[in-house]
Design a protein around this motif. Structure first.
Motif, PDB file in Angstrom:
ATOM      1  N   ASP A 278       0.800  -1.155   0.090  1.00  0.00           N
ATOM      2  CA  ASP A 278       0.147  -0.074   0.101  1.00  0.00           C
ATOM      3  C   ASP A 278       0.913   1.205   0.079  1.00  0.00           C
ATOM      4  N   THR A 279       1.835   1.235   0.797  1.00  0.00           N
ATOM      5  CA  THR A 279       2.884   2.338   0.661  1.00  0.00           C
ATOM      6  C   THR A 279       3.935   2.628  -0.253  1.00  0.00           C
ATOM      7  N   SER A 280       4.233   1.607  -0.828  1.00  0.00           N
ATOM      8  CA  SER A 280       5.537   1.335  -1.654  1.00  0.00           C
ATOM      9  C   SER A 280       5.343   0.242  -2.733  1.00  0.00           C
ATOM     10  N   SER A 281       5.878   0.398  -3.903  1.00  0.00           N
ATOM     11  CA  SER A 281       5.893  -0.622  -5.026  1.00  0.00           C
ATOM     12  C   SER A 281       7.209  -0.347  -5.715  1.00  0.00           C
ATOM     13  N   GLU A 282       7.837  -1.485  -5.999  1.00  0.00           N
ATOM     14  CA  GLU A 282       8.983  -1.346  -6.970  1.00  0.00           C
ATOM     15  C   GLU A 282       9.143  -2.761  -7.632  1.00  0.00           C
ATOM     16  N   VAL A 283      10.036  -2.622  -8.727  1.00  0.00           N
ATOM     17  CA  VAL A 283      10.479  -3.665  -9.726  1.00  0.00           C
ATOM     18  C   VAL A 283      11.756  -3.771  -9.860  1.00  0.00           C
ATOM     19  N   SER A 284      12.593  -4.927  -9.384  1.00  0.00           N
ATOM     20  CA  SER A 284      13.897  -4.841  -9.822  1.00  0.00           C
ATOM     21  C   SER A 284      14.086  -6.159 -10.868  1.00  0.00           C
ATOM     22  N   LEU A 285      14.899  -5.665 -11.963  1.00  0.00           N
ATOM     23  CA  LEU A 285      15.092  -6.464 -12.969  1.00  0.00           C
ATOM     24  C   LEU A 285      16.373  -7.110 -12.873  1.00  0.00           C
ATOM     25  N   LEU A 286      16.667  -8.589 -12.801  1.00  0.00           N
ATOM     26  CA  LEU A 286      17.708  -9.201 -12.640  1.00  0.00           C
ATOM     27  C   LEU A 286      18.348  -9.627 -14.161  1.00  0.00           C
ATOM     28  N   GLU A 287      17.369  -9.939 -14.996  1.00  0.00           N
ATOM     29  CA  GLU A 287      17.689 -10.699 -16.329  1.00  0.00           C
ATOM     30  C   GLU A 287      16.492 -10.634 -17.378  1.00  0.00           C
ATOM     31  N   GLY A 288      16.700 -10.212 -18.567  1.00  0.00           N
ATOM     32  CA  GLY A 288      15.819 -10.024 -19.649  1.00  0.00           C
ATOM     33  C   GLY A 288      15.325  -8.338 -19.826  1.00  0.00           C
ATOM     34  N   SER A 289      13.944  -8.268 -19.919  1.00  0.00           N
ATOM     35  CA  SER A 289      13.666  -6.861 -20.141  1.00  0.00           C
ATOM     36  C   SER A 289      11.965  -6.951 -19.718  1.00  0.00           C
ATOM     37  N   VAL A 290      11.665  -6.087 -18.981  1.00  0.00           N
ATOM     38  CA  VAL A 290      10.216  -5.786 -18.725  1.00  0.00           C
ATOM     39  C   VAL A 290       9.626  -4.407 -18.944  1.00  0.00           C
ATOM     40  N   GLN A 291       8.318  -4.424 -18.798  1.00  0.00           N
ATOM     41  CA  GLN A 291       7.537  -2.917 -19.072  1.00  0.00           C
ATOM     42  C   GLN A 291       6.937  -2.761 -17.910  1.00  0.00           C
ATOM     43  N   VAL A 292       7.183  -1.856 -17.214  1.00  0.00           N
ATOM     44  CA  VAL A 292       6.387  -1.282 -15.972  1.00  0.00           C
ATOM     45  C   VAL A 292       5.355  -0.280 -16.305  1.00  0.00           C
ATOM     46  N   ASP A 293       4.167  -0.471 -15.757  1.00  0.00           N
ATOM     47  CA  ASP A 293       3.288   0.391 -15.906  1.00  0.00           C
ATOM     48  C   ASP A 293       2.655   0.918 -14.571  1.00  0.00           C
ATOM     49  N   GLU A 294       2.439   2.296 -14.506  1.00  0.00           N
ATOM     50  CA  GLU A 294       1.971   2.997 -13.262  1.00  0.00           C
ATOM     51  C   GLU A 294       0.658   3.304 -13.276  1.00  0.00           C
TER      52      GLU A 294
ATOM     53  N   ALA B  55      12.510   0.068 -10.706  1.00  0.00           N
ATOM     54  CA  ALA B  55      11.613   1.105 -11.097  1.00  0.00           C
ATOM     55  C   ALA B  55      10.674   1.278  -9.990  1.00  0.00           C
ATOM     56  N   SER B  56      10.322   2.325  -9.270  1.00  0.00           N
ATOM     57  CA  SER B  56       9.479   2.580  -8.044  1.00  0.00           C
ATOM     58  C   SER B  56       8.875   3.569  -8.148  1.00  0.00           C
ATOM     59  N   ILE B  57       7.974   3.893  -7.157  1.00  0.00           N
ATOM     60  CA  ILE B  57       6.895   4.802  -7.179  1.00  0.00           C
ATOM     61  C   ILE B  57       7.564   5.889  -6.305  1.00  0.00           C
ATOM     62  N   ASP B  58       7.617   7.117  -7.213  1.00  0.00           N
ATOM     63  CA  ASP B  58       8.244   8.481  -6.372  1.00  0.00           C
ATOM     64  C   ASP B  58       7.317   8.868  -5.361  1.00  0.00           C
ATOM     65  N   GLN B  59       7.521   8.674  -4.146  1.00  0.00           N
ATOM     66  CA  GLN B  59       6.399   9.193  -3.181  1.00  0.00           C
ATOM     67  C   GLN B  59       6.186  10.830  -3.215  1.00  0.00           C
ATOM     68  N   ALA B  60       7.206  11.603  -3.826  1.00  0.00           N
ATOM     69  CA  ALA B  60       6.690  13.189  -4.021  1.00  0.00           C
ATOM     70  C   ALA B  60       5.718  13.414  -4.902  1.00  0.00           C
ATOM     71  N   THR B  61       6.054  12.681  -6.191  1.00  0.00           N
ATOM     72  CA  THR B  61       5.137  13.120  -7.399  1.00  0.00           C
ATOM     73  C   THR B  61       4.153  11.955  -7.822  1.00  0.00           C
ATOM     74  N   GLY B  62       4.356  10.945  -7.080  1.00  0.00           N
ATOM     75  CA  GLY B  62       3.538   9.675  -7.709  1.00  0.00           C
ATOM     76  C   GLY B  62       3.776   8.992  -8.656  1.00  0.00           C
ATOM     77  N   GLY B  63       4.919   9.585  -9.571  1.00  0.00           N
ATOM     78  CA  GLY B  63       5.172   8.866 -10.922  1.00  0.00           C
ATOM     79  C   GLY B  63       6.384   7.963 -10.704  1.00  0.00           C
ATOM     80  N   LEU B  64       6.799   7.342 -12.066  1.00  0.00           N
ATOM     81  CA  LEU B  64       7.740   6.349 -11.620  1.00  0.00           C
ATOM     82  C   LEU B  64       8.871   6.845 -11.689  1.00  0.00           C
ATOM     83  N   GLN B  65       9.852   6.379 -10.978  1.00  0.00           N
ATOM     84  CA  GLN B  65      11.516   6.649 -10.611  1.00  0.00           C
ATOM     85  C   GLN B  65      12.258   5.569 -11.282  1.00  0.00           C
ATOM     86  N   VAL B  66      13.152   5.561 -11.869  1.00  0.00           N
ATOM     87  CA  VAL B  66      14.245   4.397 -12.540  1.00  0.00           C
ATOM     88  C   VAL B  66      15.641   4.474 -12.001  1.00  0.00           C
TER      89      VAL B  66
END
Length: 325
Positions: free
Chosen positions: A194-210, A225-236
């Motif tokens: 609920d408070t944070s979400s993030e995706v860590s890529l080890l191998e291959g490629s992924v598309q992350v949608d907010e 990729a994670s949710i920027d707590q200040a803006t609500g957008g994606l941060q890589v």
């Protein structure tokens, strides 16, 4: 006699080498009772690998209940059987955990299942397409019994690690609370809360949608990729520590083209401790490999000292690593 704590760790598959030796010694002395330990452990591992029907739940529980009852009846016969009673009590607690573990694979009609990791254990789930998913304590995965002709979709709450079977005609999608991940075949860690979400890529490629703002990014290995707590957008972000975000799923710490300072930095990240490197260490030689994560960082350093030219000691709240003389 075998300590109950060690027995429980054996049944859960978390014994150290020294504890395994103690279990082995006990099994050699106790005959049939020792063999029962292996059966209990086998059942526990099977439960982590698949979902069960209600009839299988009842059968497994009844088999375990009868075995526990036999141990309890035998416990009053002699001083030797008193110790078996201790095993029965531990087996009873394991049986309770096992049955709860089965029931956490909840059926939703004929199409959907829910798997949940209980206690402090890591639960592994194999999906219909061969994809493997590891769920960290408290995580929950909702997935179909069989995938259709379109997307392979699952839902995650909590923290999971995925090794996705490649299928370019049927992309694999993981939907979380704030993010969703779309892949063809890859390895990644996904934490959805609920408070944070993030995706860590080890191998291959992924598309992350907010979900809220509609942001989208494509990740390369080593990116998060994670949710920027200040803006609500994606941060890589990019960091070698990305590869350490999945250490929990198999307790293996990987080193890739790592210098000694890199290795020390990674150990600090995994163990959240202060390690100071002193004495003009080699900063050019690189190392590749994997070490097992022990409960203490000192044990990892001890193992590394047989391969790397280092020595170490504790100084207050800090560990000091120096080149070996």
């Amino acid at each position: 006699m075998l300590d109950e704590t060690i027995l429980m760790k054996f049944l859960q598959g978390t014994c150290s080498e020294e504890e395994l030796q103690q279990v082995d010694d006990y099994i050699k002395e106790s005959g049939a009772t020792g063999r029962n330990l292996f059966e209990l452990r086998k059942i526990d591992r099977l439960l982590q690998a698949r979902a069960f029907k209600d009839s299988e739940v009842d059968t497994a529980y009844e088999r375990m209940r009868r075995r526990i009852a036999l141990h309890e009846q035998a416990a009053v016969r002699s001083a030797r059987q008193i110790w078996m009673g201790r095993i029965a009590r531990v087996a009873a607690s394991v049986a309770a955990i096992v049955v709860l573990g089965i029931l956490m694979f909840v059926s939703h009609g004929d199409k959907m299942l829910t798997a949940q990791a209980l206690g402090d254990s890591v639960t592994r789930v194999t999906l219909a397409d061969g994809t493997h998913v590891w769920l960290r304590s408290g995580a929950e995965l909702r997935y179909p019994k069989a995938f259709g002709d379109g997307l392979r979709e699952v839902e995650l709450s909590g923290e999971g690690y995925f090794e996705v079977t490649k299928d370019r005609h049927h992309p694999f999608v993981v939907r979380g609370n704030a993010l969703s991940v779309k892949v063809l075949g890859t390895k990644f860690a996904f934490s959805s809360a609920d408070t944070s979400s993030e995706v860590s890529l080890l191998e291959g490629s992924v598309q992350v949608d907010e979900k809220v703002n509609g942001g989208r990014v494509l990740l390369s290995p080593g990116q998060k990729a994670s949710i920027d707590q200040a803006t609500g957008g994606l941060q890589v972000t990019s960091s070698r520590h990305v590869y350490l975000n999945a250490v929990w799923h198999n307790d293996k710490i990987p080193f890739q083209n790592a210098t000694l300072p890199d290795i020390i930095d990674e150990l600090q990240y995994v163990y959240h401790v202060k390690i100071r490197l002193e004495g003009n260490p080699d900063t050019h030689t690189t190392y590749n490999g994997v070490v097992s994560r022990a409960s203490r960082v000192e044990d990892v350093l001890k193992g590394l000292s047989f391969t790397l030219p280092i020595t170490y000691y504790r100084q207050g709240n800090c560990l000091v690593v120096r080149p070996a003389r």
